[in-house]
Write an enzyme that holds these catalytic residues in place. Structure first.
Site, short mmCIF file in Angstrom:
data_model
loop_
_atom_site.label_atom_id
_atom_site.label_comp_id
_atom_site.label_asym_id
_atom_site.label_seq_id
_atom_site.Cartn_x
_atom_site.Cartn_y
_atom_site.Cartn_z
N LYS A 22 -2.17 -19.64 -5.85
CA LYS A 22 -1.23 -18.51 -5.78
C LYS A 22 -0.48 -18.50 -4.45
O LYS A 22 0.73 -18.38 -4.42
CB LYS A 22 -2.00 -17.20 -5.94
CG LYS A 22 -1.19 -15.97 -5.61
CD LYS A 22 -1.96 -14.69 -5.77
CE LYS A 22 -2.71 -14.24 -4.53
NZ LYS A 22 -1.88 -13.68 -3.44
N ASN A 23 -1.21 -18.67 -3.35
CA ASN A 23 -0.58 -18.53 -2.04
C ASN A 23 0.30 -19.73 -1.67
O ASN A 23 1.05 -19.66 -0.70
CB ASN A 23 -1.63 -18.29 -0.95
CG ASN A 23 -2.18 -16.88 -1.01
OD1 ASN A 23 -1.72 -16.05 -1.81
ND2 ASN A 23 -3.18 -16.59 -0.19
N CYS A 124 -1.55 -5.66 -0.85
CA CYS A 124 -2.94 -5.21 -0.72
C CYS A 124 -3.07 -4.23 0.45
O CYS A 124 -2.48 -4.43 1.51
CB CYS A 124 -3.85 -6.40 -0.42
SG CYS A 124 -4.37 -7.30 -1.86
N ARG A 129 -0.55 -4.55 8.51
CA ARG A 129 0.27 -5.68 8.07
C ARG A 129 1.78 -5.53 8.32
O ARG A 129 2.58 -5.46 7.39
CB ARG A 129 0.02 -5.98 6.59
CG ARG A 129 -1.43 -6.29 6.32
CD ARG A 129 -1.66 -6.73 4.90
NE ARG A 129 -1.49 -8.14 4.72
CZ ARG A 129 -1.72 -8.79 3.59
NH1 ARG A 129 -2.10 -8.13 2.53
NH2 ARG A 129 -1.55 -10.09 3.51
N ASP A 313 -9.64 -14.52 3.23
CA ASP A 313 -9.58 -14.32 1.78
C ASP A 313 -10.91 -14.64 1.08
O ASP A 313 -11.03 -14.44 -0.14
CB ASP A 313 -8.45 -15.17 1.16
CG ASP A 313 -7.09 -14.55 1.42
OD1 ASP A 313 -7.04 -13.42 1.93
OD2 ASP A 313 -6.07 -15.21 1.11
N ARG A 405 -3.98 -10.24 -10.27
CA ARG A 405 -2.97 -10.73 -9.32
C ARG A 405 -3.32 -12.14 -8.85
O ARG A 405 -2.43 -12.88 -8.43
CB ARG A 405 -2.91 -9.81 -8.09
CG ARG A 405 -2.25 -8.47 -8.34
CD ARG A 405 -2.03 -7.74 -7.03
NE ARG A 405 -1.48 -8.65 -6.04
CZ ARG A 405 -1.73 -8.60 -4.74
NH1 ARG A 405 -2.51 -7.68 -4.25
NH2 ARG A 405 -1.20 -9.47 -3.91
C1 UD1 Z 1 -1.33 -14.69 3.89
C2 UD1 Z 1 -1.98 -14.74 2.52
C3 UD1 Z 1 -3.18 -13.79 2.46
C4 UD1 Z 1 -4.14 -14.09 3.61
C5 UD1 Z 1 -3.42 -14.13 4.95
C6 UD1 Z 1 -4.30 -14.59 6.09
C7 UD1 Z 1 -0.15 -15.28 1.05
C8 UD1 Z 1 0.78 -14.84 -0.02
N1 UD1 Z 1 -0.99 -14.38 1.53
O1 UD1 Z 1 -0.86 -13.36 4.08
O2 UD1 Z 1 -3.82 -13.96 1.21
O3 UD1 Z 1 -5.13 -13.08 3.64
O4 UD1 Z 1 -2.30 -15.04 4.89
O5 UD1 Z 1 -4.82 -15.85 5.82
O6 UD1 Z 1 -0.16 -16.43 1.43
N2 UD1 Z 1 0.85 -9.92 11.27
C9 UD1 Z 1 1.58 -9.18 12.19
N3 UD1 Z 1 2.93 -9.28 12.14
C10 UD1 Z 1 3.58 -10.08 11.24
C11 UD1 Z 1 2.83 -10.83 10.33
C12 UD1 Z 1 1.46 -10.74 10.38
O7 UD1 Z 1 1.03 -8.44 13.00
O8 UD1 Z 1 4.82 -10.11 11.27
C13 UD1 Z 1 -0.62 -9.85 11.31
C14 UD1 Z 1 -1.24 -9.32 10.01
O9 UD1 Z 1 -1.27 -7.91 9.97
C15 UD1 Z 1 -2.61 -9.95 10.08
C16 UD1 Z 1 -2.35 -11.31 10.73
O10 UD1 Z 1 -1.11 -11.17 11.40
O11 UD1 Z 1 -3.46 -9.19 10.89
C17 UD1 Z 1 -2.27 -12.50 9.79
O12 UD1 Z 1 -1.38 -12.19 8.74
P1 UD1 Z 1 -0.54 -13.32 7.98
O13 UD1 Z 1 -1.10 -14.66 8.29
O14 UD1 Z 1 0.90 -13.09 8.25
O15 UD1 Z 1 -0.84 -12.95 6.47
P2 UD1 Z 1 0.15 -13.03 5.24
O16 UD1 Z 1 1.10 -14.16 5.42
O17 UD1 Z 1 0.69 -11.69 4.95
#
Ligand code: UD1
Length: 426
Positions: A22-23, A124, A129, A313, A405
């Site tokens: 999925k990711n 989620c 986030r 995850d 999902r």
């Molecule tokens: C992706 C995955 C999700 C997984 C996560 C971490 C997908 C679709 N989803 O989510 O399943 O749990 O990686 O491995 O691939 N953050 C900020 N600012 C930002 C972006 C992120 O502060 O602009 C923080 C987030 O709140 C979190 C951390 O960075 O604490 C990591 O998040 P991130 O790696 O961006 O997760 P996703 O890409 O949303």
């Protein structure tokens, strides 16, 4: 609404085919926005998140066709995405709020159309986030960013210009957004402290097949030499390491023996190491990874980290495992600040868990006892299903839409290896 009814106590043995990730699929589905030629993705999982993003892409002007009828059961299905014209550059709230990954259209849209207006995402409920890293990265390559009425407007009417992006901490989504946008920028972009998840390397592989010039994906520094135009391609989605890891936990918890067909050990080494410590015998076979119990279940310690560390995850599923392992396990959630929503629900089944800040201490109990439980997010739901597989009596997992999902044909796959599980209307 539907729920899962699980009668625990069955030893799981056999083969589970692992679906496309999925990711990996979600960012890959945004790459067609970068070209007027068709992009075909094979081995796509059939999941609610894929349909949600398809609806958004349709709205933006992407036509989607199913290849080869219904597709094989094991290899997933193939879809062709064509964005001859971008019909709309607005990703509306009603579509984006369903899934955080919708933010991944931002980079490709501004790169191709010079403008993107995307609602701030939902997804989620596992923490605050924000998307600040996505926005700062796009700014670093020349996009003008404005926030208004819950929407982000990114514009670059003259096109994006290569630059250096240094992330203060690792973000998977922000790395993916900048990677796609930089592919069409003028000049070279350097991405430092990039995410190294297998999904990033898969995205870069697809972009390179479209004519992009990306080196270093899968490492801390990625270099993107911008090109003027990208073309179509066909790309096969990698196997889902989180799905595979979840069924690996099921094998161990039920003291069973499961071949995770198609799974790649190098994508899930941190999780396999902990499984081995807990009592699994893990072996790589020609067509996948086998996980079987050595007859004993022992405690373990985990700290979630970006890849190649232990994935956040998988945290909830390993907590279910710890709940029935001998001794105490300590789990530290270092990525998301609110990712213990499964704790009260696991406790309803008899688990002994104490949370203090980002740390959870799990003392293994002799048995869990079935009860009605409520899924709160995608991976939390899976931890409840796993607990149900070993709990005495019946466990009812409500709010199944969370599981849908991210887990394709969950009850079918588990039944195939001997679980007593069914989906019923509530
Ligand atoms: C992706 C995955 C999700 C997984 C996560 C971490 C997908 C679709 N989803 O989510 O399943 O749990 O990686 O491995 O691939 N953050 C900020 N600012 C930002 C972006 C992120 O502060 O602009 C923080 C987030 O709140 C979190 C951390 O960075 O604490 C990591 O998040 P991130 O790696 O961006 O997760 P996703 O890409 O949303």
């Amino acid at each position: 609404m539907e729920k899962l009814v699980i009668r625990g106590g069955k030893k799981l043995e056999g083969t589970i085919p692992i679906s496309g990730a999925k990711n990996a699929a979600l960012p890959l589905m945004c790459t067609p926005l970068l070209t007027d030629e068709p992009v075909t993705l094979t081995n796509l999982p059939r999941l609610a998140d894929i349909s949600t993003l398809s609806d958004l892409l349709n709205h933006l002007g992407v036509t989607i066709t199913i290849e080869g009828g219904k597709g094989g059961k094991i290899r997933g299905r193939s879809l062709t995405f064509s964005a001859g014209n971008i019909a709309d550059t607005v990703a509306p709230y009603d579509m984006v709020r369903k899934m955080r990954a919708s933010i991944l259209v931002l980079g490709p849209l501004v790169a191709r159309a010079g403008e993107a207006i995307v609602s701030l995402p939902g997804g989620c409920a596992i923490g605050n986030r924000p998307i600040d890293l996505h926005l700062k990265a796009l700014e670093a390559i020349g996009a003008k960013i404005e926030l208004e009425n819950g929407y982000v407007r990114a514009s670059a009417p003259e096109g994006l210009k290569g630059g250096t992006v240094r992330f203060p901490f690792v973000s998977v989504g922000a790395t993916e957004n900048i990677l796609m946008a930089a592919a069409l920028a003028k000049g070279t972009t350097i991405i430092e402290n990039a995410a190294r998840e297998p999904e990033i390397a898969d995205l870069a592989k697809c972009l390179n097949a479209m004519g992009a010039k990306i080196t270093g994906a899968g490492h801390e520094t990625i270099t993107v030499e911008g090109v003027e135009k990208l073309h179509g391609c066909t790309h096969d989605v990698i196997p889902d390491r989180v799905e595979a890891g979840s069924y690996a936990v099921a094998a161990l918890m039920t003291r069973g023996n499961i071949l995770l067909e198609g799974a790649k050990a190098e994508h899930m080494q941190a999780a396999l190491d902990v499984l081995t410590e807990a009592g699994a015998i893990v072996s790589e076979e020609e067509n996948g990874v086998r996980v079987k119990s050595n007859g004993h279940l022992g405690g373990f310690n985990i700290v979630t980290q970006p890849f190649p560390g232990f994935p956040t995850d998988m945290q909830a599923q390993f907590m279910a495992l710890a709940a029935v392992s001998d001794g105490a396990s300590v789990i530290n959630e270092a990525i998301f600040e609110n990712r213990y929503m499964h704790v009260p629900e696991l406790s309803r089944l008899g688990a002994d868990i104490t949370v203090s800040g980002s740390s959870a201490t799990v003392r293994g109990v002799d048995k869990l006892v079935g009860a009605p439980v409520m899924a709160t997010d995608l991976r939390a739901s899976m931890s409840l299903a796993l607990a149900g597989l070993v709990a005495e009596g019946e466990t009812h997992v409500n709010r199944l839409y969370h599981l849908d999902r991210g887990y394709e044909r969950l009850e079918e796959k588990l039944r195939q290896v001997g679980a007593d599980i069914e989906r019923v209307p509530t």
